[in-house]
Write a protein that holds these residues in place. Structure first.
Motif, PDB file in Angstrom:
ATOM      1  N   ALA A   2      -7.514   4.105  -8.758  1.00 32.78           N
ATOM      2  CA  ALA A   2      -5.704   4.360  -8.120  1.00 32.78           C
ATOM      3  C   ALA A   2      -5.645   6.286  -7.974  1.00 32.78           C
ATOM      4  CB  ALA A   2      -4.469   4.132  -9.262  1.00 32.78           C
ATOM      5  N   PRO A   3      -4.532   6.977  -8.177  1.00 35.79           N
ATOM      6  CA  PRO A   3      -5.035   8.339  -8.423  1.00 35.79           C
ATOM      7  C   PRO A   3      -5.284   8.971  -9.549  1.00 35.79           C
ATOM      8  CG  PRO A   3      -2.808   8.262  -7.702  1.00 35.79           C
ATOM      9  CD  PRO A   3      -3.288   6.727  -7.272  1.00 35.79           C
ATOM     10  N   GLY A   4      -5.681   8.538 -10.170  1.00 37.27           N
ATOM     11  CA  GLY A   4      -5.923   9.159 -11.449  1.00 37.27           C
ATOM     12  C   GLY A   4      -7.399   8.192 -11.914  1.00 37.27           C
ATOM     13  N   PHE A   5      -7.791   7.353 -11.258  1.00 34.54           N
ATOM     14  CA  PHE A   5      -9.506   6.962 -11.137  1.00 34.54           C
ATOM     15  C   PHE A   5     -10.520   7.471 -10.940  1.00 34.54           C
ATOM     16  CE2 PHE A   5     -13.286   5.706  -8.698  1.00 34.54           C
ATOM     17  CZ  PHE A   5     -13.629   4.635  -9.353  1.00 34.54           C
ATOM     18  N   GLU A   6     -11.595   7.880 -11.886  1.00 41.27           N
ATOM     19  CA  GLU A   6     -12.763   8.991 -12.466  1.00 41.27           C
ATOM     20  C   GLU A   6     -13.872   8.735 -12.336  1.00 41.27           C
ATOM     21  OE1 GLU A   6     -11.603  10.950 -15.873  1.00 41.27           O
ATOM     22  OE2 GLU A   6     -10.012  11.978 -15.063  1.00 41.27           O
ATOM     23  N   ASN A  28      -8.551  10.917  -2.995  1.00 42.15           N
ATOM     24  CA  ASN A  28      -8.870  11.307  -5.033  1.00 42.15           C
ATOM     25  C   ASN A  28     -10.932  11.734  -4.799  1.00 42.15           C
ATOM     26  OD1 ASN A  28     -10.065  10.584  -6.994  1.00 42.15           O
ATOM     27  ND2 ASN A  28      -8.946   9.112  -7.948  1.00 42.15           N
ATOM     28  N   HIS A  31     -13.278  11.243  -6.865  1.00 41.37           N
ATOM     29  CA  HIS A  31     -13.836  10.121  -7.427  1.00 41.37           C
ATOM     30  C   HIS A  31     -14.052   8.519  -6.211  1.00 41.37           C
ATOM     31  CE1 HIS A  31     -14.098  12.495 -10.554  1.00 41.37           C
ATOM     32  NE2 HIS A  31     -13.188  12.615 -10.996  1.00 41.37           N
ATOM     33  N   THR A  32     -12.710   8.513  -5.903  1.00 45.30           N
ATOM     34  CA  THR A  32     -12.471   6.968  -4.832  1.00 45.30           C
ATOM     35  C   THR A  32     -13.957   7.214  -3.970  1.00 45.30           C
ATOM     36  OG1 THR A  32     -10.646   6.392  -5.925  1.00 45.30           O
ATOM     37  CG2 THR A  32     -11.561   6.095  -4.149  1.00 45.30           C
TER      38      THR A  32
END
Length: 242
Positions: free
Chosen positions: A2-6, A36, A38-39
């Motif tokens: 999701a958008p917060g995935f790091e 993102n 990271h994604t």
């Protein structure tokens, strides 16, 4: 993712396993196009690591992988080049040209990955990569290469020293990569020519050839296997690209 995935290596490897079990490779598309970073990095790693058995099938997302060549993240560019070696077809000449243009990348690790691409590419991939790089960037070393050397796949002993000493660093890198490109058995005298370069980056290409980083397992040379590298290997350039 999701958008917060790091970043989560466990999640990435679990997803990789599902692709190997038959999860449609088209599902890579939203990951490769994610906003993102990271994604995107996780997706780039996935496409670089997917088995040879599946890599050709990734041609369904070859355009999205190619877009990663322009990423600001070094690791993403690095992984995209590896993935494109396995999933491109003769219809992807422009994409192969874009890979070749990364031989002028600002980061040594990415340039190293292109050298590896040149060493491992099929003959048709190398031809399309050079010709399309020349078309994409007419005022470049590649245009010079196409115009002056019709036999750039396998330079002869007369042309190779001139290319290795060329003022353009891109041509020197290309010449070094082609010199160590396997012909079933690597040509020892060509590797020796690369080792004599005044350019440290070029000498390191020869050192990595001797260490085995830049050749497939089928291409061996007894003298190379027995001889110690002339310079400390720069295999760590691979890691610095990540």
């Amino acid at each position: 993712m999701a958008p917060g995935f790091e970043g989560d290596s466990g999640l990435t490897f679990a997803l990789q396993s599902e692709f190997h079990k038959g999860f449609p490779l088209e599902n890579l598309r939203p990951l490769l196009m994610s906003g993102n970073i990271h994604t995107q990095a996780a997706a780039a790693f996935l496409v670089a690591e997917i088995s040879l058995r599946l890599s050709f099938n990734m041609n369904c997302v070859v355009a999205e992988i190619a877009d990663l060549l322009d990423s600001k993240v070094v690791r993403i560019r690095f992984d995209a080049i590896e993935a494109l070696l396995g999933c491109t077809t003769p219809a992807d000449g422009t994409i192969l040209g874009r890979v070749m243009l990364r031989l002028d990348d600002e980061r040594a690790g990415v340039r190293w990955r292109v050298v590896q691409f040149i060493c491992l590419a099929e003959r048709w991939q190398l031809r399309l990569a050079v010709e399309n790089a020349a078309a994409l960037r007419p005022v470049s070393a590649f245009k010079t290469l196409v115009n002056a050397y019709g036999h750039y796949f396998m330079p002869n002993a007369k042309d190779l020293p001139r290319l290795l000493a060329h003022p353009d660093a891109v041509l020197r890198r290309f010449a070094a990569a082609v010199a160590i490109r396997p012909r079933e058995v690597i040509v020892e005298r060509f590797v020796a020519m690369v080792e004599q370069s005044d350019d440290a980056e070029i000498r390191n290409i020869a050192a990595d050839c001797r260490q085995g980083y830049l050749r497939p397992t089928y291409a061996i040379g007894p003298s190379i296997l027995k001889r110690a590298p002339a310079e400390p290997s720069k295999g760590e350039a691979q890691n610095s690209g990540r």
